[in-house]
Design an enzyme around this catalytic site. Structure first.
Site, PDB file in Angstrom:
ATOM      1  CB  SER A  17      -0.922   0.023   1.231  1.00 33.13           C
ATOM      2  OG  SER A  17      -0.155   0.118   2.424  1.00 33.13           O
ATOM      3  CG  ASN A  40      -3.306  -8.333   5.798  1.00 35.34           C
ATOM      4  OD1 ASN A  40      -3.913  -8.852   4.876  1.00 35.34           O
ATOM      5  ND2 ASN A  40      -3.914  -7.852   6.877  1.00 35.34           N
ATOM      6  CB  SER A 137      13.985   8.508   7.770  1.00 35.88           C
ATOM      7  OG  SER A 137      13.969   9.313   8.926  1.00 35.88           O
ATOM      8  CB  THR A 184       0.046   6.774   2.900  1.00 37.72           C
ATOM      9  OG1 THR A 184       0.474   6.995   4.260  1.00 37.72           O
ATOM     10  CG2 THR A 184       1.032   7.436   1.939  1.00 37.72           C
TER      11      THR A 184
END
Length: 244
Positions: A17, A40, A137, A184
């Protein structure tokens, strides 16, 4: 990136994702063989569908915080040209200290320090001579929020790890991208149902007038993968956030 990535093998941890998925698409479009790794299976299935079941796409279920998983992962994948990790487990970590549970803090450390360390340990021997490793980061190391002590500390530690690995693993190139606020799914854990309001307020503050998109970060990672004269570097892609 297209010239540098054609006929290469790329592994993306956290590619199911957000930024990792955007990078996977960019690499596939450029002609790379891409393996995306995540814990997942349903998420990986959705990622494969989003990437239209591309012929050179592979999905692998593995937990990068578990040493046996990572060792087995690289036995499966074999030789590689680039390793990227955008993985981060921050659920429960954005809390004021009185509400912070140690287990939530430990999950952040595991996903953003131990995971990258294991990817480097087992992945470096599998990389081509001109290979690279890129970690993720974040702006929290420079502009922490009052609930962001754990994430700020972990991002700063990861950047130290990048510099050390760039020396130890040379001539392999080790870098990190440091995103600012990027739209996101991870924001669900940071702002909950106030995600849109929170991101909108930041967009008004940033010099570029918007928050980031996954493609912005994928573009930066692509540079780090392709530029043969860049190592031990933290590439800031944050819309000017450090200036405000």
């Amino acid at each position: 990136m297209a010239k540098e990535i054609v006929n290469t093998k790329v592994l993306i941890a956290g590619g199911g994702s957000g930024m990792g998925l955007a990078l996977a698409k960019r690499c596939l479009d450029a002609g790379a063989n891409v393996s995306i790794v995540g814990r997942n299976e349903d998420k990986l299935k959705r990622a494969r569908e989003a990437l239209q079941n591309h012929a050179t796409l592979h999905t692998i279920t593995a937990d990068i915080t578990q040493e046996d998983h990572v060792a087995d992962l690289f036995r499966q994948v074999g030789r590689l040209d680039h390793i990227v990790s955008t993985a981060a487990e921050i659920e429960g970590a954005y809390q004021l200290l009185p509400s912070l549970e140690l287990k939530a803090a430990q999950r952040v450390v595991e996903s953003k320090i131990y995971g990258p360390l294991l990817l480097a340990k087992y992945g470096a021997p599998m990389l081509s001579a001109k290979g690279s490793i890129t970690f993720t980061s974040g702006i929290a190391a420079y502009r922490p929020s009052e609930r962001g002590s754990v994430v700020a500390a972990v991002n700063a530690a990861l950047e130290g790890l990048v510099r050390a690995l760039a020396v130890e693993l040379a001539p392999l190139r080790i870098n990190a991208v440091s995103p600012g606020w990027v739209d996101t799914p991870i924001w669900t854990f940071v702002a909950g149902d106030k995600k849109d309001e929170t991101l909108g307020a930041m967009a008004k503050r940033l010099p570029v007038g918007r928050v980031g998109q996954p493609d912005d970060i994928a573009d930066a990672i692509s540079f780090l993968m392709g530029n043969a004269f860049t190592t031990g570097t933290i590439l800031h892609v944050e819309g000017g956030h450090r200036l405000i």
